[in-house]
Design an enzyme around this catalytic site. Sequence first.
Site, mmCIF file in Angstrom:
data_model
loop_
_atom_site.group_PDB
_atom_site.id
_atom_site.type_symbol
_atom_site.label_atom_id
_atom_site.label_comp_id
_atom_site.label_asym_id
_atom_site.label_seq_id
_atom_site.Cartn_x
_atom_site.Cartn_y
_atom_site.Cartn_z
ATOM 1 N N HIS A 37 -14.369 -9.420 -5.486
ATOM 2 C CA HIS A 37 -13.348 -9.161 -6.510
ATOM 3 C C HIS A 37 -12.843 -10.439 -7.156
ATOM 4 O O HIS A 37 -12.180 -10.376 -8.201
ATOM 5 C CB HIS A 37 -12.172 -8.380 -5.919
ATOM 6 C CG HIS A 37 -12.536 -7.004 -5.478
ATOM 7 N ND1 HIS A 37 -13.062 -6.060 -6.326
ATOM 8 C CD2 HIS A 37 -12.480 -6.407 -4.261
ATOM 9 C CE1 HIS A 37 -13.307 -4.949 -5.669
ATOM 10 N NE2 HIS A 37 -12.978 -5.122 -4.417
ATOM 11 N N HIS A 45 -16.462 -0.664 -3.647
ATOM 12 C CA HIS A 45 -15.700 -1.078 -4.824
ATOM 13 C C HIS A 45 -16.554 -1.924 -5.768
ATOM 14 O O HIS A 45 -17.391 -2.705 -5.318
ATOM 15 C CB HIS A 45 -14.475 -1.895 -4.394
ATOM 16 C CG HIS A 45 -13.559 -1.162 -3.483
ATOM 17 N ND1 HIS A 45 -13.667 -1.238 -2.101
ATOM 18 C CD2 HIS A 45 -12.544 -0.303 -3.726
ATOM 19 C CE1 HIS A 45 -12.736 -0.485 -1.544
ATOM 20 N NE2 HIS A 45 -12.046 0.108 -2.493
ATOM 21 N N TYR A 94 -13.508 -0.796 6.054
ATOM 22 C CA TYR A 94 -12.157 -0.745 6.618
ATOM 23 C C TYR A 94 -11.955 0.328 7.674
ATOM 24 O O TYR A 94 -10.833 0.477 8.182
ATOM 25 C CB TYR A 94 -11.144 -0.635 5.460
ATOM 26 C CG TYR A 94 -11.385 -1.756 4.502
ATOM 27 C CD1 TYR A 94 -12.075 -1.563 3.299
ATOM 28 C CD2 TYR A 94 -11.043 -3.063 4.845
ATOM 29 C CE1 TYR A 94 -12.366 -2.625 2.463
ATOM 30 C CE2 TYR A 94 -11.336 -4.130 4.016
ATOM 31 C CZ TYR A 94 -12.006 -3.911 2.831
ATOM 32 O OH TYR A 94 -12.313 -4.967 2.006
ATOM 33 N N ASP A 108 -21.061 -2.611 -1.844
ATOM 34 C CA ASP A 108 -19.693 -2.303 -1.428
ATOM 35 C C ASP A 108 -19.193 -1.082 -2.215
ATOM 36 O O ASP A 108 -19.619 -0.857 -3.350
ATOM 37 C CB ASP A 108 -18.800 -3.525 -1.722
ATOM 38 C CG ASP A 108 -17.388 -3.388 -1.178
ATOM 39 O OD1 ASP A 108 -17.103 -4.015 -0.144
ATOM 40 O OD2 ASP A 108 -16.582 -2.645 -1.799
ATOM 41 N N ASP A 126 -17.716 -0.020 3.143
ATOM 42 C CA ASP A 126 -16.617 0.914 2.885
ATOM 43 C C ASP A 126 -17.083 2.165 2.142
ATOM 44 O O ASP A 126 -16.258 2.997 1.758
ATOM 45 C CB ASP A 126 -15.438 0.236 2.168
ATOM 46 C CG ASP A 126 -15.859 -0.787 1.129
ATOM 47 O OD1 ASP A 126 -14.963 -1.468 0.584
ATOM 48 O OD2 ASP A 126 -17.068 -0.925 0.846
ATOM 49 N N TYR A 135 0.857 -1.193 0.000
ATOM 50 C CA TYR A 135 0.000 0.000 0.000
ATOM 51 C C TYR A 135 0.888 1.236 0.000
ATOM 52 O O TYR A 135 1.765 1.381 0.857
ATOM 53 C CB TYR A 135 -0.901 0.006 1.239
ATOM 54 C CG TYR A 135 -1.806 1.223 1.342
ATOM 55 C CD1 TYR A 135 -1.493 2.269 2.212
ATOM 56 C CD2 TYR A 135 -2.947 1.338 0.556
ATOM 57 C CE1 TYR A 135 -2.304 3.397 2.300
ATOM 58 C CE2 TYR A 135 -3.760 2.461 0.639
ATOM 59 C CZ TYR A 135 -3.439 3.479 1.507
ATOM 60 O OH TYR A 135 -4.238 4.577 1.581
HETATM 61 N N1 LIG Z 1 -4.996 2.317 -3.132
HETATM 62 C C1 LIG Z 1 -6.133 1.479 -2.809
HETATM 63 C C2 LIG Z 1 -5.851 0.046 -3.170
HETATM 64 C C3 LIG Z 1 -7.054 -0.814 -2.883
HETATM 65 N N2 LIG Z 1 -6.706 -2.186 -2.908
HETATM 66 C C4 LIG Z 1 -7.744 -3.154 -2.724
HETATM 67 C C5 LIG Z 1 -9.028 -2.689 -2.175
HETATM 68 C C6 LIG Z 1 -9.954 -3.872 -2.019
HETATM 69 C C7 LIG Z 1 -11.284 -3.545 -1.391
HETATM 70 C C8 LIG Z 1 -12.109 -4.750 -1.200
HETATM 71 S S1 LIG Z 1 -13.783 -4.497 -0.679
HETATM 72 ZN ZN LIG Z 2 -14.760 -2.622 -0.990
#
Ligand SMILES: NCCCNCCCCCS
Ligand SMILES: [Zn+2]
Length: 342
Positions: free
Chosen positions: A159, A197, A323, A195, A284, A19
């Site tokens: 995902h 994402h 998160y 979600d 999130d 990250y």
């Molecule tokens: N710079 C952000 C990177 C995010 N990487 C994965 C996020 C997965 C979320 C799952 S709900």
């Molecule tokens: Zn997410």
Amino acid sequence: METIYSENHKLRDAQTELYGGQLVYPFERPSRLDYIHERLTEVGLGPISAPDSFGMAPILAVHDFAYVAFLQSAWDRWQAAGFEGEAIANAWPARRMVQTCPTHIDGQLGYYALAAETSITQGTWQAALSSAHVALTGAERVRAGAQSCFALCRPPGHHAAKDLYGGYCFLNNSAIAAQHFRDNGMARVAILDVDFHHGNGTQDIFYDREDVLFVSLHGAPEYAFPYFLGYANETGTGAGEGFTLNLPMPPGTGFDIWRTALATALERVAEYAPDALIVSLGVDSFETDPISFFKLTSSDFTIMGADIAAAGLPTLFVMEGGYDIAEIGINTVNVLEGFQGH
Ligand SMILES: NCCCNCCCCCS
Ligand SMILES: [Zn+2]
């Protein structure tokens, strides 16, 4: 509402996530479920039950055999190759390269990974399998007549595609539950992914099919992970044309706009008239989520649950992301309490 939960999620205890150019302690950490479990108990939402086992058949009904074999052996093969850290992909079949699975584990990680942030560790496979069985147990409760059930899944799944892992996901719990519904008498199943994402894996799995409707509200892919799927012009293909609905929204989106998108999503679900609804429940979209950019408040999640309940469908909630760990319990249970009407 009954919750299905297993302590086996703690077998997924990764110590590193890539990250911002650093290896940090993962955002997707075991304590997320401690906070949700604590809140469930605090409000007395309902019984909390252990999952049943369903073996491998429901997993292989969604995921490729070779991919599953990879997940099962990746950690041991990574260690046998002499690497010191957690198994993290670092080379991909990029544009104009061949999509051939290499023999070496280091190459196979990149072949199957859609992103580099997610490590594979000892216990990851067992936790992912258990998480899928949590979702399947919840699906069985709904099949047996429960109006709703909460599958407290970890690791998350939306995902993950038939042969892809990443975004903290390995097996697609919602897709596995949807396929289970289809294989056990339900003609049509809708998956609503709330979600933050885009549920790229879920979309991909059902993209050419009309028997499972996929609808997603998410951060616009121009600005948000997974970046490379989730545009509004992705509407399905072949028999699946019209059975994918993406509702991407820009940074800073608040509940007023978000709720309008939810209404659009639920209109599509009503029109589809499924036998059951699966909600990929990530929280999130919360205003202080550390890796997202929507501005929903904790009380908005209660309204979200009530809006979903108005669809009047047997509903399986499957835990995805979220998160802001201190608030994940409140926000998740607010959706479920809102759904139940109190
Ligand atoms: N710079 C952000 C990177 C995010 N990487 C994965 C996020 C997965 C979320 C799952 S709900
Ligand atoms: Zn997410």
